[in-house]
Design a protein around this motif. Structure first.
Motif, mmCIF file in Angstrom:
data_model
loop_
_atom_site.group_PDB
_atom_site.id
_atom_site.type_symbol
_atom_site.label_atom_id
_atom_site.label_comp_id
_atom_site.label_asym_id
_atom_site.label_seq_id
_atom_site.Cartn_x
_atom_site.Cartn_y
_atom_site.Cartn_z
ATOM 1 N N CYS A 177 -17.315 50.596 -6.717
ATOM 2 C CA CYS A 177 -15.793 51.201 -7.213
ATOM 3 C C CYS A 177 -14.853 51.169 -6.090
ATOM 4 C CB CYS A 177 -16.141 52.702 -7.642
ATOM 5 S SG CYS A 177 -17.189 52.909 -8.964
ATOM 6 N N LEU A 178 -15.023 51.315 -4.765
ATOM 7 C CA LEU A 178 -14.000 51.210 -3.766
ATOM 8 C C LEU A 178 -13.638 50.018 -3.738
ATOM 9 C CD1 LEU A 178 -15.802 53.608 -1.054
ATOM 10 C CD2 LEU A 178 -13.524 53.983 -2.282
ATOM 11 N N PHE A 179 -14.324 48.844 -4.021
ATOM 12 C CA PHE A 179 -13.598 47.500 -4.102
ATOM 13 C C PHE A 179 -12.920 47.189 -5.519
ATOM 14 C CE2 PHE A 179 -16.906 47.373 -0.642
ATOM 15 C CZ PHE A 179 -16.297 46.672 0.474
ATOM 16 N N ILE A 180 -13.628 47.334 -6.311
ATOM 17 C CA ILE A 180 -12.914 47.060 -7.650
ATOM 18 C C ILE A 180 -11.780 47.953 -7.949
ATOM 19 C CG2 ILE A 180 -13.256 47.074 -10.200
ATOM 20 C CD1 ILE A 180 -16.158 46.733 -9.552
ATOM 21 N N PHE A 188 -14.449 49.583 -14.753
ATOM 22 C CA PHE A 188 -13.806 50.707 -13.744
ATOM 23 C C PHE A 188 -12.401 50.513 -13.489
ATOM 24 C CE2 PHE A 188 -13.099 53.027 -9.776
ATOM 25 C CZ PHE A 188 -13.455 54.238 -10.232
ATOM 26 N N GLY A 189 -11.929 49.059 -12.951
ATOM 27 C CA GLY A 189 -10.973 48.605 -12.383
ATOM 28 C C GLY A 189 -9.682 48.851 -13.395
ATOM 29 N N LEU A 190 -10.043 48.567 -14.716
ATOM 30 C CA LEU A 190 -9.276 48.364 -15.845
ATOM 31 C C LEU A 190 -8.878 50.003 -16.039
ATOM 32 C CD1 LEU A 190 -7.655 46.583 -17.746
ATOM 33 C CD2 LEU A 190 -9.563 46.891 -19.595
ATOM 34 N N GLN A 191 -9.740 50.883 -16.151
ATOM 35 C CA GLN A 191 -9.602 52.142 -16.408
ATOM 36 C C GLN A 191 -8.728 52.852 -15.453
ATOM 37 O OE1 GLN A 191 -10.351 53.501 -19.574
ATOM 38 N NE2 GLN A 191 -11.553 51.769 -20.238
ATOM 39 N N PHE A 192 -8.911 52.417 -14.128
ATOM 40 C CA PHE A 192 -8.471 53.029 -12.871
ATOM 41 C C PHE A 192 -7.057 52.433 -12.599
ATOM 42 C CE2 PHE A 192 -8.163 53.613 -8.284
ATOM 43 C CZ PHE A 192 -8.134 54.975 -8.009
ATOM 44 N N TYR A 193 -6.995 51.258 -13.132
ATOM 45 C CA TYR A 193 -5.418 50.693 -12.977
ATOM 46 C C TYR A 193 -4.324 51.803 -13.722
ATOM 47 C CZ TYR A 193 -1.613 47.483 -14.448
ATOM 48 O OH TYR A 193 -0.488 46.959 -14.574
ATOM 49 N N ILE A 194 -4.639 52.191 -14.883
ATOM 50 C CA ILE A 194 -3.450 52.875 -15.493
ATOM 51 C C ILE A 194 -3.045 54.143 -14.776
ATOM 52 C CG2 ILE A 194 -2.992 53.999 -17.783
ATOM 53 C CD1 ILE A 194 -5.404 51.997 -18.822
ATOM 54 N N LEU A 223 -4.469 55.477 -0.856
ATOM 55 C CA LEU A 223 -4.440 56.511 -1.994
ATOM 56 C C LEU A 223 -5.433 56.005 -2.928
ATOM 57 C CD1 LEU A 223 -2.853 58.498 -3.778
ATOM 58 C CD2 LEU A 223 -1.650 56.625 -4.864
ATOM 59 N N ARG A 224 -5.820 54.828 -3.284
ATOM 60 C CA ARG A 224 -6.900 54.352 -4.266
ATOM 61 C C ARG A 224 -8.189 54.827 -3.547
ATOM 62 N NH1 ARG A 224 -5.548 50.473 -7.895
ATOM 63 N NH2 ARG A 224 -3.319 49.864 -8.040
ATOM 64 N N THR A 225 -8.685 54.542 -2.284
ATOM 65 C CA THR A 225 -9.660 54.936 -1.771
ATOM 66 C C THR A 225 -9.901 56.537 -1.986
ATOM 67 O OG1 THR A 225 -9.524 53.075 -0.244
ATOM 68 C CG2 THR A 225 -11.112 54.930 0.338
ATOM 69 N N GLY A 226 -9.011 57.429 -1.623
ATOM 70 C CA GLY A 226 -8.977 58.741 -1.494
ATOM 71 C C GLY A 226 -9.102 59.229 -3.009
ATOM 72 N N ILE A 227 -8.745 58.776 -4.028
ATOM 73 C CA ILE A 227 -8.925 59.160 -5.310
ATOM 74 C C ILE A 227 -10.274 58.859 -5.763
ATOM 75 C CG2 ILE A 227 -8.244 58.657 -7.710
ATOM 76 C CD1 ILE A 227 -5.258 58.480 -6.648
ATOM 77 N N ILE A 228 -10.763 57.748 -5.482
ATOM 78 C CA ILE A 228 -12.216 57.215 -5.988
ATOM 79 C C ILE A 228 -13.125 58.101 -5.342
ATOM 80 C CG2 ILE A 228 -13.913 55.384 -5.712
ATOM 81 C CD1 ILE A 228 -11.675 53.438 -5.960
#
Length: 465
Positions: free
Chosen positions: A187-190, A333-339, A364-369
């Motif tokens: 998930c961290l990469f996607i 996951f990437g598509l849902q996380f994108y928005i 930021l993305r790493t922290g949220i995941i």
């Protein structure tokens, strides 16, 4: 992971917000065509948009459709699923049409969901203009809450699927939190992908996995005896809210619609007949109805919250179905996380030095995941809470907001003969409020009963925590 150069050229919600401000045209003719002013070279193709839209509506919710039919009955379930599908599709239509209309009016090439609501209020009836910023913030906040919450439940679903298969087949007793930690790694990469175009291969693979999973599930369902006699045509009235809450939450993908439509090379193909939207929703409704109907007919009152829980444990095909569905959700996951992340970044990016935007986004993305994984690990039974958030906000975002925004845009002289569009939208808003109440009620009931929803066939392998 994208470079700073790539992040500057990638199509994101934040970039089209900026574009809308700086690309005001000075054309003097009466007709303004927003499609002409879009960047049609780097946009997504019609096929790619179709894949994104299809996958955004095919998530874990479809696995709960047999349970939805249990709360509806075989005839009402079919009619209700078709009706909700048509309702969701229609509300997307009016949202996109309203967005196109306000784009022509204020002469900008495209607007996002929240920006559409903001601009409609800003240029609409005088009494609504002071609420324009609230409308934008409400839509943005609702989208972020819904999709961040959905990210948590996706992590739980993926981890649980792998736990059930691996623990049973290898005679292990590893806890769910260990699998959640493992799930966070991919998930961290996607989650670092910031352009819809680069998410297309993941959506394509996810769609393939979903199709294979459905085929395996149907194989097991049709290997059982199909018994119709003991199934009611319509369930008790007290059960029907549970059906609508499940179906609306499962089908609604309103948050993905505007980013997908805005990123298309040929946005004219999004609406119409045939169109990207209509074809995608036709497939979605057909799959939902098929899985729901035959899953309920096969397993009856024994059907579980996810149809995969009814498949035999330890059987190779059944294990393959569970793993493939987990991978499909992972690739989405990437598509849902994108928005939600793009919305959040657009609100806070001004606080960072432009030279450090790339590293700031990565952190930021790493922290949220990691936070999402922590929430999932702290409360593994997230589904009731997430469905509560989803039911509330999807009822508002998917039905109420499009109806209200269309009314504000058409007010007062374009509401049709006898103001039938006003009457229609008032009815839709009432339905949205009823769906909100039904969703909240269903989620509370699910939370009360969740400890009793333990599949017996899991116990044949291990007594999980």
């Amino acid at each position: 992971m994208m470079s700073a150069k790539d992040s500057n050229t990638a199509f994101t919600i934040s970039t089209f917000n900026l574009t809308c401000n700086i690309k005001e045209t000075k054309r003097l003719d009466d007709e303004y065509d927003p499609f002409v002013y879009r960047d049609q070279k780097s946009g997504t193709s019609t096929r790619d948009a179709f894949l994104h839209l299809l996958k955004s509506s095919l998530g874990t919710g479809i696995l709960a459709m047999p349970m939805a039919f249990l709360n509806a009955g075989i005839v009402f379930g079919l009619v209700g699923t078709l009706s909700v599908g048509l309702l969701c599709t229609y509300c997307v239509h009016i949202l996109v049409q309203t967005s196109h209309g306000i784009c022509r009016k204020i002469r900008v090439p495209f607007l996002g969901f929240a920006e559409t609501a903001e601009k409609v209020f800003q240029h609409g009836p005088l009494s609504l203009r002071k609420w324009s910023n609230f409308a934008k913030q409400f839509v943005d906040g609702s989208l972020m809450a819904t999709y961040y919450a959905a990210a948590c439940v996706d992590i739980v679903f993926i981890a649980t699927s792998f736990r059930d298969v691996i623990n049973c087949d290898l005679d292990l007793n590893w806890q769910i939190r260990f699998y959640i930690a493992l799930t966070l790694i991919p998930c961290l990469f996607i989650g670092q992908i910031r352009d819809l175009k680069w998410l297309v291969p993941f959506s394509a693979i996810a769609n393939l996995f979903v199709i294979v999973t459905f085929a395996i599930t149907l194989y097991y369902m049709f290997n059982e005896s199909l018994v119709f006699d003991d199934k009611p045509y319509i369930a008790k009235a007290s059960q029907l809210p549970l059906f609508f809450a499940t179906v609306i939450f499962a089908m609604e993908g309103i948050g993905v619609v505007m980013p997908v439509e805005n990123s298309m090379k040929t946005p004219q193909h999004f609406l119409g007949c045939p169109s990207v939207l209509n074809m995608a929703m036709l497939i979605v409704v057909t799959l939902y109805a098929t899985i729901g109907f035959f899953g309920y007919i096969t397993y009856g009152s024994e059907v579980r919250g996810s149809i995969t829980l009814n498949l035999p444990y330890g059987a190779p095909l059944a294990d393959a179905a569970k793993i493939l569905m987990a991978l499909a959700i992972l690739f989405t996951f990437g598509l849902q996380f994108y928005i939600p992340n793009d919305i959040l970044w657009s609100k806070i990016k001004h606080k960072f030095d432009p030279k450090s935007h790339n590293i700031a986004q990565i952190l930021l993305r790493t922290g949220i995941i990691l936070i999402s994984g922590g929430v999932a690990a702290a409360i593994p039974n997230l589904e009731p809470f997430i469905s509560l958030v989803g039911a509330v906000f999807f009822s508002l975002l998917g039905i109420f907001v499009p109806s209200f925004v269309e009314t504000a845009f058409l007010w007062p002289n374009h509401l049709g003969c006898f103001k039938w569009k006003l009457i229609k939208n008032v009815i839709l808003c009432i339905l949205a409020i009823l769906a909100l109440i039904a969703g909240a009620t269903a989620s509370i009931i699910e939370k009360i009963n969740i400890n009793n929803d333990v599949p017996e066939n899991i116990a044949q392998c291990h007594a999980y925590e």
